[in-house]
Design a protein around this motif. Structure first.
Motif, PDB file in Angstrom:
ATOM      1  N   ALA A   1       0.872  -1.183   0.000  1.00 47.48           N
ATOM      2  CA  ALA A   1       0.000   0.000   0.000  1.00 47.48           C
ATOM      3  C   ALA A   1       0.900   1.221   0.000  1.00 47.48           C
ATOM      4  O   ALA A   1       1.570   1.491   0.981  1.00 47.48           O
ATOM      5  CB  ALA A   1      -0.866  -0.006   1.253  1.00 47.48           C
TER       6      ALA A   1
ATOM      7  N   VAL B   1      -4.602  -2.394   5.767  1.00 44.74           N
ATOM      8  CA  VAL B   1      -3.708  -2.157   4.634  1.00 44.74           C
ATOM      9  C   VAL B   1      -2.223  -2.241   4.997  1.00 44.74           C
ATOM     10  O   VAL B   1      -1.366  -2.169   4.123  1.00 44.74           O
ATOM     11  CB  VAL B   1      -3.985  -0.821   3.900  1.00 44.74           C
ATOM     12  CG1 VAL B   1      -5.328  -0.854   3.199  1.00 44.74           C
ATOM     13  CG2 VAL B   1      -3.892   0.356   4.842  1.00 44.74           C
TER      14      VAL B   1
ATOM     15  N   GLY C   1      -6.936  -5.047  -1.545  1.00 43.48           N
ATOM     16  CA  GLY C   1      -6.340  -4.404  -0.371  1.00 43.48           C
ATOM     17  C   GLY C   1      -6.113  -5.331   0.811  1.00 43.48           C
ATOM     18  O   GLY C   1      -5.838  -4.876   1.926  1.00 43.48           O
TER      19      GLY C   1
END
Ligand code: GLU
Length: 304
Positions: free
Chosen positions: A24, A258, A283
């Motif tokens: 992320a 995340v 995610g």
């Protein structure tokens, strides 16, 4: 059940495979983490522990923190909270604004960002120092003073948190936020920056698996009916718009973040935390999902 052996075998087989996810990067600090880190820790209600890999390394638990803030709010206000946030899977990305318009500022559930922001608003209304109260609440459950926020991560997210800022202001425009968006966002970003190891995470969440769990000062965290509802929400809403897939493949209530962490609960048996930072397209931790799917398959047990 030879849990340690099963965990070790699955771990060894997954590290041979391509680590196909991506970090992320929208929170800049998260991209600086070792992307090949991989840890697993399981705690049983009978006080046994099993695990492997980077299970003693701290990582950013991000959205997993939303389960704990929900538990704190639920403990204080009981069912009143459901007037301000729903209990339906959203089927949309965690940071989506789309449904808020037609739902008139009532978020679909407490685990999408909009819902978590409303829960943060409740805690900001209740406590003069919500950050301190929330941290102490978790330290008490985990029985450890070694749990902390990471101010660098909170700051990093705050600097680029345009979507969360937009969501918060949008909810405010519908009257479903009592405090100033700035105050609520400040608490939200700090809460998401909470760091834990896999071991700490699995121990923290054991109270949702163990009806007999009590803390030394506050006793029971939630009553049985409340714990059932939190587990039900994790089952239906814990994995963004991949919640159905997680249920289908793993068959346990859980929550992802995340930062690459996943916690899963087997009521009356155990809690298990997995951490691997690379995320799949929805995610969720790529290796975390793989691991838990193989784990419930090989242990031949899930809640279904
Ligand atoms: N702090 C993150 C955000 O609001 C949490 C997201 C997550 O872990 O799902 O974007």
């Amino acid at each position: 059940m030879p849990y340690q052996q099963i965990i070790t075998n699955i771990y060894k087989s997954i590290i041979q495979e391509d680590n196909a996810g991506e970090a992320a990067t929208y929170i800049p600090q998260l991209a600086t983490v070792n992307q090949d880190a991989f840890g697993v820790h399981m705690s049983t209600i009978g006080h046994q522990e099993f695990g492997i890999g980077d299970r003693y390394t701290k990582f950013s638990i991000q959205s997993i923190s939303k389960v704990l803030s929900l538990c704190l709010a639920y403990k204080i206000w009981g069912s009143e909270i459901w007037k301000r946030v729903g209990v339906e899977p959203s089927g949309s990305p965690f940071n989506s604004l789309v449904q808020l318009e037609s739902d008139k500022g009532i978020p679909r559930n407490p685990f999408i960002n909009a819902g978590a922001l409303v829960i943060c608003d409740l805690l900001v209304s209740e406590f003069s120092n919500p950050k301190e109260y929330y941290l102490n609440f978790i330290r008490e459950i985990t029985n450890s003073n070694n749990i902390n926020y990471n101010p660098g991560i909170a700051e990093s997210e705050k600097e680029v948190g345009y979507r969360n800022i937009a969501i918060c202001n949008f909810i405010k425009s519908f009257g479903n936020l009592k405090n100033s968006p700035d105050e609520v966002l400040d608490f939200y970003f700090t809460m998401c920056s909470l760091e834990m190891t896999c071991q700490e995470l699995s121990k923290t969440f054991l109270f949702l698996a163990d009806d007999n769990f009590r803390t030394s000062t506050n006793g029971r965290i939630l009553n049985m009916s409340q714990a059932k509802r939190i587990n039900a929400l994790m089952q239906t809403c814990g994995f963004y718009d991949e919640s159905g897939e997680f249920s289908f493949k793993v068959g346990l209530p859980g929550k992802s973040g995340v930062g690459g962490g996943i916690i899963a609960i087997f009521p009356d048996k155990y809690s298990i935390a997995v951490w691997s930072p690379k995320l799949n397209k929805k995610g969720n931790s790529y290796r975390g999902m793989r691991f838990l799917e193989m784990f419930t398959t090989q242990t031949e047990s899930s809640i279904f």
